[in-house]
Motif scaffolding. Structure first.
Motif, PDB file in Angstrom:
ATOM      1  N   ARG A 107       0.859  -1.177   0.000  1.00 27.50           N
ATOM      2  CA  ARG A 107       0.000   0.000   0.000  1.00 27.50           C
ATOM      3  C   ARG A 107       0.899   1.232   0.000  1.00 27.50           C
ATOM      4  O   ARG A 107       2.034   1.179   0.470  1.00 27.50           O
ATOM      5  N   SER A 108       0.351   2.353  -0.498  1.00 24.67           N
ATOM      6  CA  SER A 108       1.127   3.589  -0.595  1.00 24.67           C
ATOM      7  C   SER A 108       0.536   4.660   0.304  1.00 24.67           C
ATOM      8  O   SER A 108      -0.278   5.473  -0.126  1.00 24.67           O
ATOM      9  N   PHE A 109       0.884   4.598   1.589  1.00 23.78           N
ATOM     10  CA  PHE A 109       0.570   5.613   2.593  1.00 23.78           C
ATOM     11  C   PHE A 109      -0.883   5.621   3.070  1.00 23.78           C
ATOM     12  O   PHE A 109      -1.223   6.377   3.970  1.00 23.78           O
ATOM     13  N   ALA A 110      -1.767   4.790   2.500  1.00 23.38           N
ATOM     14  CA  ALA A 110      -3.153   4.716   2.955  1.00 23.38           C
ATOM     15  C   ALA A 110      -3.705   3.330   2.635  1.00 23.38           C
ATOM     16  O   ALA A 110      -3.241   2.659   1.709  1.00 23.38           O
ATOM     17  N   ALA A 111      -4.702   2.907   3.413  1.00 24.04           N
ATOM     18  CA  ALA A 111      -5.317   1.599   3.202  1.00 24.04           C
ATOM     19  C   ALA A 111      -6.693   1.597   3.847  1.00 24.04           C
ATOM     20  O   ALA A 111      -7.033   2.487   4.627  1.00 24.04           O
ATOM     21  N   ALA A 112      -7.463   0.566   3.517  1.00 21.83           N
ATOM     22  CA  ALA A 112      -8.767   0.359   4.134  1.00 21.83           C
ATOM     23  C   ALA A 112      -8.858  -1.100   4.554  1.00 21.83           C
ATOM     24  O   ALA A 112      -8.434  -1.993   3.820  1.00 21.83           O
ATOM     25  N   VAL A 113      -9.391  -1.316   5.768  1.00 24.24           N
ATOM     26  CA  VAL A 113      -9.592  -2.677   6.268  1.00 24.24           C
ATOM     27  C   VAL A 113     -11.026  -2.836   6.731  1.00 24.24           C
ATOM     28  O   VAL A 113     -11.704  -1.857   7.054  1.00 24.24           O
TER      29      VAL A 113
END
Length: 169
Positions: A107-113
């Motif tokens: 991921r590049s500095f952001a993600a969602a879980v």
């Protein structure tokens, strides 16, 4: 010893009673630095930061604390990089920071879980070119602020809006 204080060791996070202002010593001890706290809507909360353990359980920069103040033993999301921002929207927890992978996926500095079990939501993959320090949600969009100038190929100087489902700028 050369003590300056004697008292309960609390770690990196401290709860405060909103009515009396007194500290709540029953919070789970956190090893590391906490940068973000987000209520889970059920009396518990998520924490993010530079975290190695919470309540004696190993955790990798993010954790879920249940309403009974116990660490959720089934929520063990692994984040490589410091988590600096959290925003819960429905069953989706958005993370921002110095993130390079979540649960082993880049991921590049952001993600969602998925907030229920911590699994990575693979359809949300905006690519920031620098640290995300703030993250929020409104009207189907995720807003981010930080030390970035480009998001998924689009010039965005320190502020951006991406679709909350697809991650498209």
């Amino acid at each position: 010893g050369n003590f300056t204080t004697v008292g309960t060791r609390l770690g990196a996070a401290l709860g405060v009673d909103l009515t009396s202002g007194t500290r709540m010593d029953d919070q789970p001890q956190t090893a590391g630095i906490v940068y973000a706290i987000e209520p889970d809507g059920n009396g518990g909360y998520f924490i993010g930061g530079r975290i190695t353990s919470v309540g004696g359980l190993p955790r990798s920069n993010v954790a879920h604390i249940n309403a009974d103040l116990g660490v959720d033993p089934h929520w063990a999301t692994s984040v490589t990089g410091v988590v600096r921002a959290l925003k819960l929207v429905g069953n989706t927890l958005y993370l921002g920071g110095d993130i390079s992978s979540v649960n082993g996926s880049p991921r590049s500095f952001a993600a969602a879980v998925d907030a229920r079990d911590g699994t990575l939501i693979t359809s949300w993959q905006p690519s920031f070119d620098g640290t995300v320090y703030a993250i929020d949600h409104m009207a189907g969009a995720v807003f981010a602020g930080g030390a970035f100038t480009n998001v998924s190929g689009a010039i965005r100087n320190h502020a951006a809006s991406v679709d909350a489902t697809s991650g498209v700028v």
